[in-house]
Structures are given as C-alpha cells and as structure tokens.
Design an enzyme around this catalytic site. Structure first.
Site, PDB file in Angstrom:
ATOM      1  N   HIS A   1      -7.487  -0.318   7.333  1.00 12.52           N
ATOM      2  CA  HIS A   1      -7.919  -1.624   7.821  1.00 12.52           C
ATOM      3  C   HIS A   1      -8.607  -2.709   6.815  1.00 12.52           C
ATOM      4  CE1 HIS A   1      -8.168  -4.597  10.977  1.00 12.52           C
ATOM      5  NE2 HIS A   1      -9.663  -4.847  10.531  1.00 12.52           N
TER       6      HIS A   1
ATOM      7  N   ASN B   1       0.923  -1.179   0.159  1.00  9.78           N
ATOM      8  CA  ASN B   1      -0.151   0.053   0.058  1.00  9.78           C
ATOM      9  C   ASN B   1       0.925   1.405  -0.048  1.00  9.78           C
ATOM     10  OD1 ASN B   1      -2.206  -1.599  -0.042  1.00  9.78           O
ATOM     11  ND2 ASN B   1      -2.754  -1.189   2.168  1.00  9.78           N
TER      12      ASN B   1
ATOM     13  N   ASN C   1      -5.214   5.445   9.734  1.00  5.47           N
ATOM     14  CA  ASN C   1      -5.130   3.974   9.737  1.00  5.47           C
ATOM     15  C   ASN C   1      -5.881   3.431   8.455  1.00  5.47           C
ATOM     16  OD1 ASN C   1      -3.898   1.307  10.439  1.00  5.47           O
ATOM     17  ND2 ASN C   1      -6.053   1.065  11.577  1.00  5.47           N
TER      18      ASN C   1
ATOM     19  N   ASP D   1      -7.850   6.371  16.850  1.00  3.82           N
ATOM     20  CA  ASP D   1      -7.647   6.941  18.443  1.00  3.82           C
ATOM     21  C   ASP D   1      -7.125   6.027  19.118  1.00  3.82           C
ATOM     22  OD1 ASP D   1      -9.327   5.173  18.858  1.00  3.82           O
ATOM     23  OD2 ASP D   1     -11.350   6.312  18.825  1.00  3.82           O
ATOM     24  N   ALA D   2      -7.299   5.970  20.281  1.00  2.76           N
ATOM     25  CA  ALA D   2      -6.535   5.165  21.469  1.00  2.76           C
ATOM     26  C   ALA D   2      -6.981   3.555  21.306  1.00  2.76           C
ATOM     27  CB  ALA D   2      -6.599   5.533  22.763  1.00  2.76           C
ATOM     28  N   GLY D   3      -7.783   3.308  20.599  1.00  2.00           N
ATOM     29  CA  GLY D   3      -8.526   1.861  20.638  1.00  2.00           C
ATOM     30  C   GLY D   3      -7.929   1.325  19.578  1.00  2.00           C
TER      31      GLY D   3
ATOM     32  N   ARG E   1       6.754  -1.041  26.690  1.00  2.00           N
ATOM     33  CA  ARG E   1       5.969  -0.438  25.443  1.00  2.00           C
ATOM     34  C   ARG E   1       5.791   0.973  25.482  1.00  2.00           C
ATOM     35  NH1 ARG E   1       2.029  -1.887  21.922  1.00  2.00           N
ATOM     36  NH2 ARG E   1       2.390  -4.300  22.278  1.00  2.00           N
TER      37      ARG E   1
ATOM     38  N   VAL F   1      -0.128   1.861  19.173  1.00  2.00           N
ATOM     39  CA  VAL F   1       0.545   2.873  19.796  1.00  2.00           C
ATOM     40  C   VAL F   1      -0.049   3.516  20.847  1.00  2.00           C
ATOM     41  CG1 VAL F   1       1.603   3.605  17.433  1.00  2.00           C
ATOM     42  CG2 VAL F   1      -0.615   4.492  18.189  1.00  2.00           C
TER      43      VAL F   1
HETATM   44  C1  GAR Z   1      -3.240  -4.106   4.624  1.00  2.00           C
HETATM   45  O1  GAR Z   1      -4.012  -4.444   4.098  1.00  2.00           O
HETATM   46  C2  GAR Z   1      -3.385  -3.153   6.011  1.00  2.00           C
HETATM   47  O2  GAR Z   1      -4.967  -2.808   5.764  1.00  2.00           O
HETATM   48  C3  GAR Z   1      -3.298  -4.041   7.014  1.00  2.00           C
HETATM   49  O3  GAR Z   1      -2.055  -4.667   6.630  1.00  2.00           O
HETATM   50  C4  GAR Z   1      -1.889  -4.815   5.209  1.00  2.00           C
HETATM   51  C5  GAR Z   1      -0.466  -4.189   4.908  1.00  2.00           C
HETATM   52  O4  GAR Z   1      -0.177  -4.624   3.422  1.00  2.00           O
HETATM   53  N1  GAR Z   1      -3.368  -3.682   8.427  1.00  2.00           N
HETATM   54  C6  GAR Z   1      -4.070  -4.262   9.277  1.00  2.00           C
HETATM   55  O5  GAR Z   1      -4.524  -5.450   9.269  1.00  2.00           O
HETATM   56  C7  GAR Z   1      -4.138  -3.187  10.564  1.00  2.00           C
HETATM   57  N2  GAR Z   1      -5.026  -3.853  11.621  1.00  2.00           N
HETATM   58  P1  GAR Z   1       1.184  -4.054   2.847  1.00  2.00           P
HETATM   59  O6  GAR Z   1       2.277  -4.086   3.908  1.00  2.00           O
HETATM   60  O7  GAR Z   1       1.035  -4.803   1.732  1.00  2.00           O
HETATM   61  O8  GAR Z   1       0.830  -2.506   2.491  1.00  2.00           O
END
Ligand code: GAR
Length: 189
Positions: A109, A13, A107, A141-143, A65, A93
């Site tokens: 997801h 990405n 972020n 956010d923090a979650g 952490r 984080v």
């Molecule tokens: C992506 O699909 C991103 O949404 C996910 O990791 C992948 C990274 O792919 N993130 C999560 O699951 C966060 N909770 P990439 O390294 O090939 O860009």
C-alpha cells in the site's frame, strides 16, 4: 516458494518482482501465475511477455461480489501458492478468500498504514498535507488495507509534489520493500 500475484493495473511493482526472480535475487521464488480482475491490464501483458501463466477473473462477469470472490478463491487455490500477493489489486476480497489464504495474503500500500487506507492513499496523504508518507507491506486481513505490518518505510513529501510524482517516488521504495519481504518469506518458509 510459489506465489500468485494479483494486479489491476500497470503492474510496475510486479515487473520488479519478475525481474528479481529472473536475476535470481529472489532465487527461491516462483511466480506460479498472475491474475487480474479485468481484461486488458498491462500487468497481465507484462507477465505474458515474461512467459508467466496468467488468468482473469473478470469482476463484471459475475452476478455479485460473492460469486466473483468464490471464483477468484478457487482459481488462486488451483495453483497451490504459498502466498498470494496483491500488487496494485484494487478489489476488496471477501471472507472466503481471506479464510483460504489466512496469513498468506500479502498486500502493498502506498501510504504509512494505518494512515490513508483505500484506493487513493497517495492522493489522500497529499490532500491532508502530511510532510511524510511512505509505503507498507502487510499481511492482509478482512479489512481495507488492514492486517499485521511486515515492512514499512517513509518517503518525504516535497512542496512541489503532485500525486504522480509522489506516487512514483513511493513506488521506488515499495518495490524494494516488496522484494525484501518476499525474500524474507522465502527464507523462513
Ligand atoms: C502501488 O503503489 C500499490 O501500492 C497500489 O497501487 C499501485 C500499483 O502500481 N495499491 C493500492 O493502492 C492498494 N490499496 P503498479 O500497478 O504500477 O504496480
């Protein structure tokens, strides 16, 4: 608009953002730096190949952490970014980071939040048996994968899908949404 991008893995990405900046699709976006939480990520390698500054704040080098979170916060702040983008950054984080980048930590997801948050959004959606999943770009956010949603799009689950095939189709959409979101943010800055 200056951004710092955080990665933990392959950074495909991130590569699409690098390409969109290079092709001037994201003409107003500058990737100030790319950071990782461990050594040897392909995401950092890609960035170096593109001539982008990189850093590693290695989680394993810190006693706890909180110390790691403090170091990551300071490092990101040193680039004075308008936004920090988690693009496959798989560490949660802490409060110090969230407060430092309040409303400016983005972020992505691979699920339709608030469904299937966490590290295995694609696997969990498949295991549940949903027929539609998708991806989400949101202000973090923090979650865990919570915060105001900026863009979201659905992806159909096919009967023959594995976690890999479904994730690949989701990522195609995810890249488009991430670039569109960064474009929106750059224009509204
Ligand atoms: C992506 O699909 C991103 O949404 C996910 O990791 C992948 C990274 O792919 N993130 C999560 O699951 C966060 N909770 P990439 O390294 O090939 O860009």
């Amino acid at each position: 608009m200056r951004i710092v991008v955080l990665v933990s893995g392959t950074g495909s990405n991130l590569q699409s953002v690098i390409d969109a900046v290079a092709s001037k699709q994201l003409a107003d976006v500058e990737i100030a730096a790319v950071g990782a939480d461990k050594h040897g990520t392909y995401g950092v390698e890609r960035s170096e190949a593109a001539g982008i500054e990189t850093f590693v704040v290695n989680f394993k080098d810190y006693e706890d952490r909180g110390e790691w979170n403090h170091a990551l916060t300071q490092k990101c702040q040193s680039y004075q970014p308008d936004y920090v983008v988690s693009s496959g950054f798989m560490r949660i984080v802490g409060e110090e980071f969230i407060n430092a980048f309040d409303g400016t930590y983005i972020n992505t997801h691979p699920a339709l939040l608030p469904s299937f948050p966490g590290a295995h959004g694609v696997r969990d959606a498949l295991a549940y048996g949903v027929k539609v999943t998708g991806c989400t770009v949101h202000i973090a956010d923090a979650g865990v994968d919570t915060g105001p949603i900026l863009r979201q799009e659905s992806v159909a689950v096919l009967d023959e899908d594995t976690e890999e095939t479904l994730h690949e189709r989701i990522k195609v959409v995810e890249r488009r949404l991430l670039i569109a979101t960064l474009g929106d943010l750059a224009r509204n800055k």
